[in-house]
Design a protein around this motif. Structure first.
Motif, short mmCIF file in Angstrom:
data_model
loop_
_atom_site.label_atom_id
_atom_site.label_comp_id
_atom_site.label_asym_id
_atom_site.label_seq_id
_atom_site.Cartn_x
_atom_site.Cartn_y
_atom_site.Cartn_z
N CYS A 119 16.44 3.43 1.17
CA CYS A 119 16.86 4.72 1.75
C CYS A 119 16.45 4.80 3.21
CB CYS A 119 16.23 5.88 0.99
SG CYS A 119 17.01 6.19 -0.60
N LEU A 120 15.32 4.21 3.54
CA LEU A 120 14.82 4.30 4.90
C LEU A 120 15.54 3.31 5.83
CD1 LEU A 120 12.56 5.91 6.24
CD2 LEU A 120 11.02 4.00 5.82
N ILE A 130 24.18 3.38 -0.86
CA ILE A 130 23.47 2.14 -0.51
C ILE A 130 23.72 1.03 -1.53
CG2 ILE A 130 21.11 1.17 -0.32
CD1 ILE A 130 20.36 3.75 1.18
N ILE A 175 11.37 1.64 -7.79
CA ILE A 175 11.36 2.88 -6.99
C ILE A 175 10.90 2.58 -5.57
CG2 ILE A 175 10.13 5.09 -6.73
CD1 ILE A 175 10.60 5.41 -9.82
N HIS A 183 0.80 -1.22 0.00
CA HIS A 183 0.00 0.00 0.00
C HIS A 183 0.84 1.27 0.00
CE1 HIS A 183 -3.50 -2.49 0.06
NE2 HIS A 183 -2.88 -3.24 0.96
N MET A 184 2.15 1.12 -0.28
CA MET A 184 2.94 2.31 -0.58
C MET A 184 2.42 2.87 -1.91
SD MET A 184 6.80 0.85 0.32
CE MET A 184 7.66 2.41 0.02
N VAL A 185 2.31 4.20 -1.99
CA VAL A 185 1.80 4.83 -3.21
C VAL A 185 2.96 5.02 -4.19
CG1 VAL A 185 0.69 6.87 -4.17
CG2 VAL A 185 -0.03 5.99 -1.95
N PHE A 241 1.76 7.50 -10.04
CA PHE A 241 1.23 8.86 -10.20
C PHE A 241 0.87 9.13 -11.66
CE2 PHE A 241 4.21 8.67 -6.69
CZ PHE A 241 3.42 9.14 -5.65
N ASN A 270 13.18 3.34 -2.28
CA ASN A 270 12.71 4.13 -1.14
C ASN A 270 12.77 3.34 0.17
OD1 ASN A 270 12.43 6.31 -2.78
ND2 ASN A 270 10.20 6.24 -2.90
N ILE A 271 12.47 2.05 0.10
CA ILE A 271 12.61 1.19 1.28
C ILE A 271 14.08 1.16 1.72
CG2 ILE A 271 12.55 -1.23 2.05
CD1 ILE A 271 10.07 -1.59 0.18
N ASN A 330 17.85 4.72 -8.66
CA ASN A 330 17.01 5.55 -7.79
C ASN A 330 17.36 5.49 -6.31
OD1 ASN A 330 14.69 6.87 -9.40
ND2 ASN A 330 14.92 4.83 -10.28
N VAL A 331 18.30 4.62 -5.94
CA VAL A 331 18.63 4.51 -4.53
C VAL A 331 19.79 5.45 -4.19
CG1 VAL A 331 20.35 2.64 -4.62
CG2 VAL A 331 18.76 2.78 -2.67
N PHE A 332 19.88 5.86 -2.94
CA PHE A 332 20.99 6.69 -2.48
C PHE A 332 22.31 5.98 -2.83
CE2 PHE A 332 23.47 8.41 1.32
CZ PHE A 332 23.54 9.70 0.82
N PRO A 333 23.21 6.67 -3.57
CA PRO A 333 24.39 5.97 -4.12
C PRO A 333 25.19 5.15 -3.09
CG PRO A 333 24.23 8.17 -5.04
CD PRO A 333 23.15 8.07 -4.01
#
Lengths: 318, 318
Positions: free
Chosen positions: A257-258, A293, A250, A166-168, A171, A254-255, A288-291
């Motif tokens: 990065c967190l 990582i 993506i 349920h992550m959005v 878009f 985002n997972i 798309n991930v923080f380099p």
């Protein structure tokens, strides 16, 4: 004799059982059909009877078993060991599973939801290599997940940790999800979601494509059909594959990065696409991930298949 | 006498110190200027001298102090207690901070990065109410963060857990981030990011707006100016505010789907916008989070301000 642990994976069709060593090696495995008649009132008695029979056959007593862990659908109260709202079991009202099993067998009992338990299984004995930070994403009819961070399964304040589906992420032309929101990961990367993407892009794609012909002629296309066609070079199939990879990649970035887990493990029926799935996903993930990582978080395929549930359930005991 | 703990917040301008009870009550607080000359070689000796002086003045010995915790910029090796690449301290090479402080004072020393330590502070004594699941997002020049899940600060496999500023959220007109990627949360919700949005929407907005006039005439607009104008009803200001809310609200919703923390705490300079910021954010958050999570995950403003660092640093000792 060293004590064993028992794992139970409770599903709407069957109940899977395993007896394992404390190191997680499966020593015995069996299953029974799930009898959901009479509001699911036979399920727990059937489980108890099956356990008694098997322990008896193996010459084991309750003292040989350290504990029993179970993964279940529905909303779980882990402390009380109850389940409610497991509609595929016909369990609408609160079921005191722990109380019933412990009083019948005299063995300590632990329970968690099925997605979390599968995550624990892959973390412990599968692609997670028992690292303290592992995220599990399962792509099936829906998209589920489980988060292990700092060595702990993360339930969160309301027990909804790991609701990765349920992550959005969409878009572009957000689709209504079963949860009532728009653009959830589940609407574009579950088996159903992949078909959603097929229909979406078929509307605007005008070139030659076997997938386009199938969809336009009203055939029942599945995620497998779409990915198989994409592999063979079907242009519309590849468009679906690329967009699936983009949304999931993506979300994974985002997972990471967190939480910067050592692995994001992809399981469920859709993951049968194997390296083909991994290749497209990995490309988007790395872009798309923080380099910093890249290298420490890896995207991997699940390794345990259907055994993830029984193995993870058993690990609840430890 | 019960033992105290010491927290140190090391920054490029000043070093902040506090002596706290083990319950996290600040009993004494002071600071010294950070002398970054000679490759930052004076920093640790200055810290040691200041601690010796203060303990002496208070009549405290090393036996009265349970331990010292420090938050530092740069890349931290928590086990070894070293820092490298803290460029605003002029620390380019590896600095054996733990070794220097422990050998000079004989008090156990612990260190973590500044964003993580601030998260721990807000979790322990601030808006996090010491819950086991709290996420901290700091909106300053950049966007940083820290994740506490299952009671633990999450560092992840490569130490990059909590890099919330680099979650990808802008798919409209992605801006290049300092990290080299496109569309990071930092590019649209940091103080700099809010100005980025001002410039972006000023290009297409043709109506009446004080903000538009300021930007078009080359004035130095800040995030504060933009939010103040938005509050007063400036149409372009409101467009920026709504898009800022949308990007940050979706990021918070996705964080909550993954971790279901009891609170996502918003701090940093931009959070001075207070309830105005919270209102827009909360609306987007609730529209985009898994419905079951509404109620259990709350968006809150940070409460400790500049003290988050010293308090969180001290908590490393416990």
């Amino acid at each position: 004799m060293t004590q064993k642990i028992i794992g139970i994976d409770l599903g709407g069709t069957s109940v899977k059982f395993a007896i394992l060593t404390k190191d997680g090696d499966v020593q015995d495995k069996w299953s029974i059909a799930t009898n959901i008649l009479d509001e699911g009132s036979h399920i727990v008695p059937d489980i108890i009877a099956s356990l008694k029979d098997r322990l008896n056959d193996l010459g084991l007593t309750k003292d040989d078993i350290l504990g029993i862990g179970m993964g279940s659908p529905g909303a779980i109260n882990r402390d009380k060991g109850t389940v409610v709202g497991a509609y595929n079991l016909n369990w609408k009202t609160v079921q005191p599973v722990k109380e019933q099993i412990e009083s019948a067998l005299g063995i300590p009992f632990f329970i968690d939801n099925d997605a979390n338990v599968a995550a624990l299984g892959e973390k412990w004995k599968g692609a997670g290599e028992n690292d303290p930070d592992v995220v599990f994403v399962t792509l099936g009819t829906g998209v589920g997940g489980g988060v292990v961070a700092g060595g702990n399964l993360i339930h969160g304040a309301g027990g909804a940790g790991g609701e990765i589906g349920h992550m959005v992420v969409d878009f572009d032309a957000p689709i209504m999800c079963t949860c009532g929101k728009l653009g959830c990961l589940e609407t574009v990367t579950s088996a159903t979601g992949i078909v959603n993407l097929g229909r979406r892009y078929a509307q605007t794609y005008a070139g030659d494509s076997e997938l386009k012909r199938l969809i336009d002629s009203g055939e029942d296309v599945t995620a497998k059909v779409i990915f198989d066609l994409a592999k063979k070079g079907d242009v519309l199939g590849k468009i679906v594959y690329e967009n699936f990879s983009r949304y999931l990649g993506i979300a994974c970035a985002n997972i990471a990065c967190l939480l910067n887990p050592s692995a994001i493990v992809i399981g469920g029926g859709v993951s049968a696409a194997g390296d083909f799935l991994l290749d497209g996903l990995d490309e988007v993930f790395k872009a798309n991930v923080f380099p910093q990582i890249i290298g420490s978080t890896k995207i991997k395929l699940a390794q345990l298949g259907n055994d993830a549930g029984i193995i993870g359930a058993a690990s609840l005991v430890l």
